[in-house]
Design a protein around this motif. Structure first.
Motif, PDB file in Angstrom:
ATOM      1  N   VAL A 336       0.854  -1.183   0.000  1.00 53.16           N
ATOM      2  CA  VAL A 336       0.000   0.000   0.000  1.00 53.16           C
ATOM      3  C   VAL A 336       0.893   1.237   0.000  1.00 53.16           C
ATOM      4  CG1 VAL A 336      -1.856   1.212   1.201  1.00 53.16           C
ATOM      5  CG2 VAL A 336      -1.685  -1.277   1.390  1.00 53.16           C
ATOM      6  N   VAL A 337       0.653   2.166  -0.918  1.00 50.53           N
ATOM      7  CA  VAL A 337       1.420   3.408  -0.952  1.00 50.53           C
ATOM      8  C   VAL A 337       0.972   4.312   0.200  1.00 50.53           C
ATOM      9  CG1 VAL A 337       1.925   5.516  -2.245  1.00 50.53           C
ATOM     10  CG2 VAL A 337       1.864   3.318  -3.436  1.00 50.53           C
ATOM     11  N   LEU A 338       1.934   4.696   1.035  1.00 53.39           N
ATOM     12  CA  LEU A 338       1.680   5.632   2.126  1.00 53.39           C
ATOM     13  C   LEU A 338       2.119   7.041   1.754  1.00 53.39           C
ATOM     14  CD1 LEU A 338       2.960   3.493   5.150  1.00 53.39           C
ATOM     15  CD2 LEU A 338       0.635   3.601   4.219  1.00 53.39           C
ATOM     16  N   ASP A 339       3.212   7.132   1.007  1.00 56.61           N
ATOM     17  CA  ASP A 339       3.769   8.422   0.624  1.00 56.61           C
ATOM     18  C   ASP A 339       4.521   8.243  -0.688  1.00 56.61           C
ATOM     19  OD1 ASP A 339       5.177  10.788   0.265  1.00 56.61           O
ATOM     20  OD2 ASP A 339       5.729  10.985   2.375  1.00 56.61           O
ATOM     21  N   PRO A 340       3.953   8.667  -1.827  1.00 54.96           N
ATOM     22  CA  PRO A 340       4.635   8.490  -3.114  1.00 54.96           C
ATOM     23  C   PRO A 340       6.016   9.131  -3.146  1.00 54.96           C
ATOM     24  CG  PRO A 340       2.346   9.118  -3.458  1.00 54.96           C
ATOM     25  CD  PRO A 340       2.612   9.281  -1.996  1.00 54.96           C
ATOM     26  N   ALA A 341       6.175  10.264  -2.460  1.00 52.16           N
ATOM     27  CA  ALA A 341       7.479  10.925  -2.468  1.00 52.16           C
ATOM     28  C   ALA A 341       8.531  10.077  -1.760  1.00 52.16           C
ATOM     29  CB  ALA A 341       7.379  12.304  -1.808  1.00 52.16           C
TER      30      ALA A 341
END
Length: 399
Positions: A336-341
């Motif tokens: 699961v993406v939490l923070d793309p950066a």
């Protein structure tokens, strides 16, 4: 939603991989709100015969089996048959008397007693189990004893017993390490239902979704469409450590006419399925749209949340993973993406994804209502940064 001119960059990118002999073939399929907006394929499913890679090619999806097995387990949870805190030893007694390596252990006998992993820990790779290609004492022991859950290695029950004979790499819940935990979950499904894992998949997932070409063995009617698998490595493709690239970047590692996937004996819930890109789209679309009748929408939302106490990188992994670890959490059966950066890859918070050892990949974007699939056949999946490149291409084409 998409700039069609920018979408054409995907074909050029794929063709560059094929022309450069990094992939023998590839295909990309994008669906927006259930409607196909892009498909392209190129290359050959078998270099020796020069047979074209086409949309109906059957491929090894390896660890993209894990989300399917996770859905199967959660179907049983929905029926009230057990909860996720149940110890796996209640279903597989070999896991009753567990020991884990002590910190900084130098040998397999340096252990302390510990609890049996729970179903939740197996699903989220926090169980203490490992993989034969991971570094460390347990990974090395698994390699030496061939605890690999390959399709020709007997039965799932036998391999689970072998896995239980080793100590855990760490006490359950302490760390994150990519593992055979979801293979063990597959065996739990068998024990609870009294069916083989494939029988259960067919009855409860594949037939309801119309997935006629996804199985543990290549269907006989599809055998002429089965792809060969390649590696750029000199010593074999199943490695995540230091590897030597060979002179031939597309060395055959598993042929289409003599593969163990033609008649699998072990039904690996962690990596055993083969299928087509369109079949897998039916599965990803069922996840994107709320279950399609195979599982409840609230259960799916629960599965696609982060189940770790932070991002994967916070939990001290030393293992291989199919995804970045920074900026990423892990749900039930996928990342699961939490923070793309932090992940250093374009995306949206909540993107749910996973890949397979032969470089296949999918992600579901709940913000943009997308399902995106990438199919090829090259081991290991860490050979090239194709997944992050594809995400950048898709996001670059969004308007």
């Amino acid at each position: 939603m998409f700039d069609n001119a920018r979408l054409t960059r995907i074909a050029d990118w794929m063709q560059g991989y094929v022309d450069g002999r990094r992939f023998a073939k590839a295909s990309v399929l994008i669906a927006h709100q259930g409607r196909e907006v892009y498909y392209h394929d190129c290359g050959h499913r078998n270099l020796a015969t020069q047979t074209a890679w086409q949309r109906d090619t059957v491929a090894r999806i390896y660890s993209m089996t894990k989300p399917v097995t996770s859905v199967a387990l959660m179907q049983l949870v929905e029926r009230g048959l057990f909860n996720l805190d149940t110890p796996v030893s209640e279903f597989i007694p070999e896991f009753s008397d567990m020991h884990a390596l002590v910190p900084e252990a130098k040998s397999l006998d340096q252990t302390a007693p510990c609890a049996a992993p729970t179903l939740h820990q197996l699903l989220t790779h926090t169980s203490g189990l490992s993989y034969a290609f991971n570094p460390g004492l347990v990974g090395r022991a698994m390699m030496e004893r061939r605890i690999e859950f390959r399709p020709s290695q007997g039965s799932l029950a036998e391999m689970c017993s072998k896995a239980a004979s080793l100590p855990l790499a760490f006490a359950p819940g302490r760390r994150w390490e990519y593992s055979v935990g979801i293979d063990i979950i597959g065996r739990v499904v068998e024990v609870v239902t009294g069916k083989t894992l494939e029988q259960y998949f067919i009855q409860e997932i594949f037939e309801p979704l119309g997935m006629t070409e996804t199985r543990f063995s290549v269907p006989k009617a599809s055998s002429d469409r089965f792809a060969a698998c390649y590696t750029p490595l000199a010593e074999g493709g199943f490695t995540t450590g230091r590897a030597t690239h060979g002179a031939d970047t597309l060395r055959l590692i598993d042929g289409s006419d003599a593969s163990p996937f033609l008649a699998a004996t072990l039904q690996s819930g962690g990596g055993g399925l083969v299928g087509t890109i369109d079949d897998y789209l039916k599965f990803t679309e069922s996840l994107r749209t709320g279950g399609d009748g195979i599982i409840g929408p609230k259960t799916l939302k629960f599965m696609m949340r982060n189940h770790l106490r932070g991002e994967i990188a916070d939990m001290g992994p030393s293992s291989f993973a199919e995804q970045p670890m920074e900026g990423m959490g892990f749900g039930i059966g996928g990342a699961v993406v939490l923070d793309p950066a932090r992940a250093r890859c374009p995306g949206h918070v909540g993107d749910f994804s996973w890949g397979g050892m032969a470089s296949t990949f999918f992600w579901i974007d709940p913000v943009a209502d997308l399902s995106v699939l990438f199919f090829t056949q090259l081991i290991p999946s860490s050979a090239y940064p194709a997944r992050s490149e594809l995400k950048a291409l898709v996001h670059g084409a969004m308007t």
